[in-house]
Every structure is written in C-alpha cells, then in structure tokens.
Design a protein around this motif. Structure first.
Motif, PDB file in Angstrom:
ATOM      1  N   ASP A 102      21.129  68.228  18.329  1.00  0.00           N
ATOM      2  CA  ASP A 102      20.741  68.300  16.771  1.00  0.00           C
ATOM      3  C   ASP A 102      20.001  69.225  16.323  1.00  0.00           C
ATOM      4  OD1 ASP A 102      18.139  67.860  17.786  1.00  0.00           O
ATOM      5  OD2 ASP A 102      18.052  65.818  16.772  1.00  0.00           O
ATOM      6  N   THR A 104      16.717  68.962  15.016  1.00  0.00           N
ATOM      7  CA  THR A 104      15.363  68.610  15.137  1.00  0.00           C
ATOM      8  C   THR A 104      14.532  68.734  15.992  1.00  0.00           C
ATOM      9  OG1 THR A 104      16.210  66.853  13.337  1.00  0.00           O
ATOM     10  CG2 THR A 104      13.923  66.682  14.469  1.00  0.00           C
ATOM     11  N   GLN A 146      25.301  70.747  10.702  1.00  0.00           N
ATOM     12  CA  GLN A 146      24.024  70.065  10.179  1.00  0.00           C
ATOM     13  C   GLN A 146      23.347  71.010   9.070  1.00  0.00           C
ATOM     14  OE1 GLN A 146      21.889  68.250  13.125  1.00  0.00           O
ATOM     15  NE2 GLN A 146      23.235  66.298  13.009  1.00  0.00           N
ATOM     16  N   ASP A 148      19.937  70.925   7.860  1.00  0.00           N
ATOM     17  CA  ASP A 148      18.579  70.219   8.000  1.00  0.00           C
ATOM     18  C   ASP A 148      17.487  70.955   7.024  1.00  0.00           C
ATOM     19  OD1 ASP A 148      19.975  68.855   9.924  1.00  0.00           O
ATOM     20  OD2 ASP A 148      18.018  68.941  11.409  1.00  0.00           O
ATOM     21  N   ASP A 150      13.355  70.163   6.711  1.00  0.00           N
ATOM     22  CA  ASP A 150      12.158  69.448   7.226  1.00  0.00           C
ATOM     23  C   ASP A 150      10.796  70.034   6.557  1.00  0.00           C
ATOM     24  OD1 ASP A 150      13.025  67.735  10.128  1.00  0.00           O
ATOM     25  OD2 ASP A 150      14.376  69.060   9.569  1.00  0.00           O
ATOM     26  N   TYR A 299      11.801  58.863  15.941  1.00  0.00           N
ATOM     27  CA  TYR A 299      11.620  58.269  14.333  1.00  0.00           C
ATOM     28  C   TYR A 299      10.312  57.117  14.591  1.00  0.00           C
ATOM     29  CZ  TYR A 299      15.682  60.471  12.525  1.00  0.00           C
ATOM     30  OH  TYR A 299      16.584  61.474  12.079  1.00  0.00           O
ATOM     31  N   THR A 317      24.481  61.688   5.323  1.00  0.00           N
ATOM     32  CA  THR A 317      23.241  62.283   5.401  1.00  0.00           C
ATOM     33  C   THR A 317      22.358  61.256   6.194  1.00  0.00           C
ATOM     34  OG1 THR A 317      23.229  63.658   3.532  1.00  0.00           O
ATOM     35  CG2 THR A 317      21.219  63.261   3.947  1.00  0.00           C
ATOM     36  N   GLY A 319      17.975  61.029   8.333  1.00  0.00           N
ATOM     37  CA  GLY A 319      16.797  61.567   8.678  1.00  0.00           C
ATOM     38  C   GLY A 319      15.898  60.604   8.566  1.00  0.00           C
ATOM     39  N   ILE A 339      15.510  65.534   6.875  1.00  0.00           N
ATOM     40  CA  ILE A 339      16.804  65.038   6.698  1.00  0.00           C
ATOM     41  C   ILE A 339      17.731  65.789   7.195  1.00  0.00           C
ATOM     42  CG2 ILE A 339      16.485  63.032   5.146  1.00  0.00           C
ATOM     43  CD1 ILE A 339      17.194  64.944   2.736  1.00  0.00           C
ATOM     44  N   SER A 340      18.989  65.529   7.418  1.00  0.00           N
ATOM     45  CA  SER A 340      20.112  66.258   7.962  1.00  0.00           C
ATOM     46  C   SER A 340      21.255  65.842   7.086  1.00  0.00           C
ATOM     47  CB  SER A 340      20.391  66.214   9.209  1.00  0.00           C
ATOM     48  OG  SER A 340      21.635  66.987   9.675  1.00  0.00           O
TER      49      SER A 340
END
Length: 453
Positions: A102, A104, A146, A148, A150, A299, A317, A319, A339-340
């Motif tokens: 990913d 993140t 993706q 993203d 943030d 998370y 979507t 996140g 979120i992605s």
C-alpha cells in the motif's frame, strides 16, 4: 514457433482510450486533493521487507510480493531450511526487498526519514501503483493504483471531517453515487472488551471484515476456530447487527458501553464527526456501520469505506486513523489519518455506468491532411500556431490517399480536419472541415483557432 505474448494474471494493459479515461480520474482526484492543501510525494516501488513485514497482519504479510536478491540468491540460504523446504525461513534469507503493498506504510517510513524537512501537520497525497499477491477476480487485481491522501501530526477530528468532504467532492465530480460507511476501532475494541475477549480484538476485526464476502455464519465459524467461546460469539450478534439511524445506534452504544472506557471514547469520537458533518453541505450519505472493521492492524480510531451504489463491486475508497504508525520506525506519538481511492475500481465503475465526458477521451482535436512535401511544410507552420493556442493537433505523416487520412481521423474521433492545397496556400488560408456535420469553411489560421478553441 514464436512464443505467444502474455502478461501476469491480475495485471492489465491500457490502450490510449483507456488511458485517457484513467487520466481523467487521476486528474479529477488530484485537483480535489490540491484544493484542500495537500502536497504530492512519491516513494519507490520496492521497499525493504523489514519496512513492510508485520504491518498488515498475518494475512497481509502473505500477500507481499518478495523480490529475490541479486546474483546467486541461494548462496546465503541455510541448507537445512532448503532441505526442509521451510519457505518462511528461506524467504528471509534470499529476499531483502518487496513490492509495496500500500502507500501508507511507505508514507510512514517517509515521514520518519524526512521529519526534519517537512512541516507538521503534514498533508500529502500520493498517486502510484501497489502490488498484492491476491487471487485475481472481478474488481481485484494484483497490480493497481491507489490515490492516497493523508495528514500526519494532528489529533484533530477536523481531519476526519475534511476527508469525508474530499470523498464527497471527488465522487460528485466523477458523478458516482456512493455511500460512506464509518466506524471506529475503539468501538470494536469496546465490543471485544464487553464480550470478554479483549485479547482477541485482531481476530475479531479480521473476521468481521469478511462479513460481506463470506456471510455471518462463516464469520462465526472463523471466530470459534480462533478460540472465541460460543457465548462470546452469541453476545457479538446483536451488536454487529444493530440497525436504526446513526443517532439511534450511538444512543444504543452508549448504553452497551456503560462499563467500557475505550468503547465510550470511540462513540464520542464518531459522534463529534457526525456533529461537524451535520453543519456542512455534504451530498453523500455517511452511515455508522458496526460491521466495518478494515483488517489492517495499524488503524486505531475512525475507519472509512466507500461503496458505489449503482454497481456491484467491493469498496472503492477506504482508510482510517493510525495513532502511532510512525512509532514502528522510531518516531513516537505522531497521529495520522488518511484515505485511499482505488483508481482501478473507480475506473471499472465508470466504465460500467459510462460516466466519462466525451471530451476527456478525445486527444487530437484537429488533423492536417498531408498532400505532399510543399503542402506539409505550409501545414507545419500553421500547426505550430495552432498548438501554441492550446489546441491538440497533428499532421498526417505521409502523403497518403485522402480516404486513408479521413479514415484515420474518424477512427481517432478527431472533430476537425484542415486541408491546405494550392488555392489555400495562395490565399494564406486553410479549409476547415467539421467531421460531424461535414461543413467546410475557408478560414485564416486565427479563425480556425477561434472555431476550435
């Protein structure tokens, strides 16, 4: 016999038309990100496996694509592990890098490495491909993009509200009807606590996250297999099946969590977000869904998922908030939320619903017919002026038959064709043909620009 060319399962080629559609999606999403003050970064396609492993849970680790070490990668492998065919041990010996799963975790690594160069709160967006060794199926690919967004270095729930605004703006711009599902990992922790299974929070969230795919019975079976007592599984049912408005669900949870501090904290956070949203002009419905778990271990607070309402497909979507993701890389107490947007699933949804504006697919607006060397040189000079005016235009490279050049224009859906023969050159003009109506006009290059621009 020549080998038939193929590509790996779960990957796709994209034609020029398909790329025009995808770029429309990327450009739309990027324009919204910029509007909210987010800045672009990029990270490498591959990361050290030490960066990636252990961040996505046991199941996520299995889906990481590992890259073999350069050279004789078996030279350092333990012969005993090889003879035992111990793939876990062998992998760590022959592979030091992997393709990112990913954006993140690489982002968290980026923040720690560059902490002295960036300004906190740091708002970043990133649009790049990721890779997962998943079983390919409809809407699920091994290579996908993706998008993203943030923000790290802020605990404020205003960030969660802003992310929902971004979701609303993006899908309004793309004309996709969606539902935002929202939950909070603290609520899930509270549920685990009140059923006496606080130590099973990871197993519970991983199982609940599969509810849409495998159904409640299979989820219950998995929970029991993970060691959750049948009594605890039974206690779980009315909570995850809770119905009513967001306010009614919140009211029920306050009662349910009377003796769970962490559960009440989760309810308080989600109630605050809903209160902010109520004062804003948000077109998209936001629903509190207690079955939303998102199986990623990092998370810690709010979690989001967005579903397309008019197409049967997984979330497009997702996140949530991660309170200490940078802590695993040595930078403690830096909270983040993001979120992605799954560009490939969005692409599939828009294809099914045929939502692309026509102008987003057409690349060339004007084609110059090539009658020969002298005419081509005259056309090139005019072409330069037309391109400087911001019009996408091209000259057919060969002095081919008129029919062939017109067929080329039709196949590329080019709206206008310019012709310059002896007469046009003598007058310093061009004959402009509208390929839709068939109308032809003798115009100066300035007049051509006014017609097309």
């Amino acid at each position: 016999m020549a080998q038939k060319p193929t590509i790996p399962k779960g990957t796709r080629d994209f034609s020029p038309v398909e790329m025009a559609k995808r770029n429309f999606i990327f450009d739309t999403i990027k324009s919204v990100f910029l509007k909210y003050g987010y800045q672009a970064i990029e990270t490498p396609a591959m990361e050290n496996l030490s960066t990636l492993m252990g961040k996505y849970g046991e199941e996520g680790d299995k889906l990481l694509f590992k890259i073999l070490n350069s050279g004789d990668f078996l030279a350092k492998a333990d012969p005993h592990s090889l003879s035992e065919k111990n793939s876990v041990k062998i992998t760590s010996q022959i592979s030091e890098k992997g393709l990112r799963y990913d954006l993140t975790v690489p982002f968290a690594r980026f923040v720690v490495q560059h902490q002295n160069e960036i300004t906190f709160p740091f708002k970043r967006y990133q649009i790049q491909p990721v890779w997962r060794a998943d079983r390919p199926q409809k809407g699920r690919y091994r290579e996908f993009f993706q998008c993203d967004v943030d923000v790290v270095g802020s605990n404020s729930l205003m960030n969660e509200v802003e992310l929902i605004q971004i979701v609303d703006d993006v899908y309004q711009a793309l004309n996709i009807q969606v539902l935002v599902k929202m939950n909070n990992r603290k609520i899930l922790s509270g549920i685990a606590e009140i059923i006496g299974a606080a130590d099973k929070i990871v197993d519970i969230t991983v199982a609940i996250d599969k509810l849409d795919k495998i159904g409640i019975e299979k989820v219950n079976e998995e929970l029991e297999q993970k060691g959750l007592p049948r009594e605890a599984v039974d206690q779980l049912q009315p909570i995850i099946n809770l119905t009513g408005t967001n306010q009614e669900k919140i009211a029920t949870l306050k009662t349910v969590f009377a003796h769970s501090e962490v559960g009440l904290k989760g309810v308080e956070e989600i109630e605050t977000v809903f209160a902010y949203l109520a004062s804003l002009d948000i077109s998209t419905e936001v629903e509190l869904d207690l079955t939303l778990a998102r199986g990623l271990n990092y998370y810690t607070g709010a979690i989001f998922e967005v579903k397309a309402l008019d197409v049967q497909i997984g979330s497009i979507t997702g996140g949530g908030r991660y309170d200490d993701l940078t802590g695993i890389f040595g930078l403690k107490d830096v909270s983040g939320v993001g979120i992605s947007f799954g560009a490939d699933r969005i692409y599939d949804v828009m294809n099914q619903l045929d939502l692309y504006p026509k102008e987003s697919i057409v690349s060339t607006q004007l084609l110059f017919v090539n009658f020969g060397e002298k005419e081509a040189l005259y056309s090139l000079k005019n072409l330069q002026k037309i391109r400087k005016a911001g019009i996408n235009a091209e000259l057919y490279p060969d002095a081919a038959k008129m029919k062939k050049q017109m067929t080329y224009a039709n196949k590329k859906a080019i709206a206008f064709v310019a012709m310059a023969g002896e007469d046009e050159m003598n007058q310093g003009k061009l004959t402009l043909k509208n390929m839709t109506t068939g109308e032809q006009q003798l115009l100066t290059v300035e007049e051509v620009i006014n017609v097309i621009a």
